[in-house]
Design a protein around this motif. Structure first.
Motif, mmCIF file in Angstrom:
data_model
loop_
_atom_site.group_PDB
_atom_site.id
_atom_site.type_symbol
_atom_site.label_atom_id
_atom_site.label_comp_id
_atom_site.label_asym_id
_atom_site.label_seq_id
_atom_site.Cartn_x
_atom_site.Cartn_y
_atom_site.Cartn_z
ATOM 1 N N ALA A 24 -1.772 30.242 -14.113
ATOM 2 C CA ALA A 24 -1.416 29.748 -12.777
ATOM 3 C C ALA A 24 -1.377 30.826 -11.710
ATOM 4 O O ALA A 24 -1.130 30.526 -10.540
ATOM 5 C CB ALA A 24 -0.037 29.076 -12.843
ATOM 6 N N TRP A 25 -1.657 32.079 -12.064
ATOM 7 C CA TRP A 25 -1.413 33.168 -11.118
ATOM 8 C C TRP A 25 -2.467 33.258 -10.020
ATOM 9 O O TRP A 25 -2.205 33.845 -8.972
ATOM 10 C CB TRP A 25 -1.336 34.500 -11.868
ATOM 11 C CG TRP A 25 -0.439 34.438 -13.061
ATOM 12 C CD1 TRP A 25 -0.773 34.715 -14.353
ATOM 13 C CD2 TRP A 25 0.947 34.067 -13.088
ATOM 14 N NE1 TRP A 25 0.301 34.545 -15.183
ATOM 15 C CE2 TRP A 25 1.379 34.137 -14.436
ATOM 16 C CE3 TRP A 25 1.867 33.664 -12.113
ATOM 17 C CZ2 TRP A 25 2.673 33.834 -14.827
ATOM 18 C CZ3 TRP A 25 3.157 33.350 -12.511
ATOM 19 C CH2 TRP A 25 3.551 33.442 -13.839
ATOM 20 N N LEU A 26 -3.634 32.705 -10.208
ATOM 21 C CA LEU A 26 -4.698 32.769 -9.195
ATOM 22 C C LEU A 26 -4.962 31.371 -8.634
ATOM 23 O O LEU A 26 -6.071 30.857 -8.690
ATOM 24 C CB LEU A 26 -5.978 33.365 -9.800
ATOM 25 C CG LEU A 26 -5.860 34.798 -10.310
ATOM 26 C CD1 LEU A 26 -7.154 35.248 -10.963
ATOM 27 C CD2 LEU A 26 -5.482 35.738 -9.176
ATOM 28 N N PHE A 27 -3.912 30.746 -8.112
ATOM 29 C CA PHE A 27 -3.998 29.410 -7.529
ATOM 30 C C PHE A 27 -4.497 28.381 -8.545
ATOM 31 O O PHE A 27 -5.290 27.486 -8.229
ATOM 32 C CB PHE A 27 -4.903 29.398 -6.290
ATOM 33 C CG PHE A 27 -4.488 30.381 -5.241
ATOM 34 C CD1 PHE A 27 -3.396 30.128 -4.427
ATOM 35 C CD2 PHE A 27 -5.168 31.580 -5.085
ATOM 36 C CE1 PHE A 27 -3.001 31.052 -3.468
ATOM 37 C CE2 PHE A 27 -4.777 32.509 -4.127
ATOM 38 C CZ PHE A 27 -3.686 32.230 -3.312
ATOM 39 N N GLY A 28 -4.016 28.515 -9.781
ATOM 40 C CA GLY A 28 -4.363 27.541 -10.808
ATOM 41 C C GLY A 28 -5.827 27.584 -11.166
ATOM 42 O O GLY A 28 -6.450 28.643 -11.246
ATOM 43 N N SER A 30 -8.284 26.647 -9.398
ATOM 44 C CA SER A 30 -9.175 26.942 -8.268
ATOM 45 C C SER A 30 -9.626 28.393 -8.269
ATOM 46 O O SER A 30 -10.819 28.693 -8.197
ATOM 47 C CB SER A 30 -8.477 26.604 -6.939
ATOM 48 O OG SER A 30 -8.154 25.226 -6.881
ATOM 49 N N GLY A 31 -8.683 29.322 -8.342
ATOM 50 C CA GLY A 31 -9.050 30.731 -8.331
ATOM 51 C C GLY A 31 -9.206 31.325 -9.706
ATOM 52 O O GLY A 31 -9.858 32.353 -9.870
#
Length: 278
Positions: A24-28, A30-31
């Motif tokens: 979840a650290w990179l916008f879930g 999406s990133g």
């Protein structure tokens, strides 16, 4: 201990963790999964970690072409793309830096070890989910956070970053030994098959995207422009966007034609219709 290989191997493992669908650290997703988890981006990141961006991008392009039509339906997948990307590209950059070898290793890792660790992660998540549900029923806020966020992320890191880092660090010697021990004809076969597999991935994507045979003409036009007109990919993309817009406008007018005619006929009848005459 090979210190020069240890740091890139650790970085590659961390990138594999950040590119996971459950991170979840990179916008879930999406990133993480849809950007960092793609083989093309993985090639860039692994290339930076190993200090050879060009070789990393070339390996990423080859692996991306193979997995370009890879789909996961209902949680079931035939190959774990994140393990395949970072494991295959990382091992390739640690050894030969050959895109064909990267493709071969990516498929091997993604369809064997990747699926094993993928299913192991799902089994652990079932355990944490049950504990999180129990904590929610007891209104235990700390238990919810611990079992829904912290412990699953630790599990994901352990089953992604650690195996990929160890595979690159300890697998380099094995891959070097295999490539130096097998006959040259086997190495040539691996290179040929590795070069064919990206074409297979593109063919699978075309099978999904192309609905009518007439649409193949756009593919062949693009191939001719690149192969014979010496246009680069960016120029072909702009031309394709222009052609797509023209086709869209033509299809819209064709669809709206009868309706517009009917509407104009109705408007004409309203013009000449006089309620006082009836």
């Amino acid at each position: 201990m090979d210190i020069q290989l240890l740091f890139p191997a650790l970085l590659t493992g961390i990138f594999c963790y950040l590119g996971a669908v459950e991170t979840a650290w990179l916008f879930g997703v999406s990133g993480g999964f849809y950007i960092v988890g793609r083989p093309l981006v993985a090639g860039l990141l692994v290339g930076l970690a190993f200090g050879d961006v060009q070789a990393g991008v070339l390996c990423g392009l080859a692996v991306q072409a193979v997995f370009i039509a890879n789909l996961s339906t209902g949680g079931a997948t035939n190959s774990e793309i994140t393990y395949a990307a970072y494991g295959g590209i990382g091992l390739a950059l640690a050894t030969t830096k050959d895109p064909a070898v990267a493709v071969t290793l990516a498929i091997l890792i993604g369809q064997t070890f990747g699926l094993i660790f993928y299913n192991t992660r799902m089994a652990f998540y079932s355990f944490w989910n049950r504990r999180a549900q129990t904590a929610a029923e007891n209104s235990d806020d700390k238990g919810i956070v611990m079992n829904h966020v912290i412990l699953p992320q630790i599990t994901t890191f352990l089953v992604r970053a650690i195996p990929v880092s160890l595979a690159i660090y300890f697998g380099k010697g094995l891959v070097d030994w295999l490539l130096s021990s097998v006959p040259q004809v086997i190495t040539d076969i691996i290179s040929v098959l590795g070069g064919v597999l990206p074409a297979l991935g593109i063919a699978m994507l075309m099978n999904i995207v192309i609905k009518e045979k007439i649409q193949l003409i756009f593919f062949f036009v693009g191939f001719v422009l690149i192969a014979f007109a010496d246009l680069n990919m960016i120029a072909v993309v702009f031309l394709a966007a222009l052609v797509a817009y023209i086709v869209y406008l033509a299809a819209g007018k064709k669809t709206a034609g009868p309706d517009n005619t009917a509407a104009s006929s109705a408007s004409d009848s309203n013009i000449y219709e006089d309620e006082d005459l009836f």
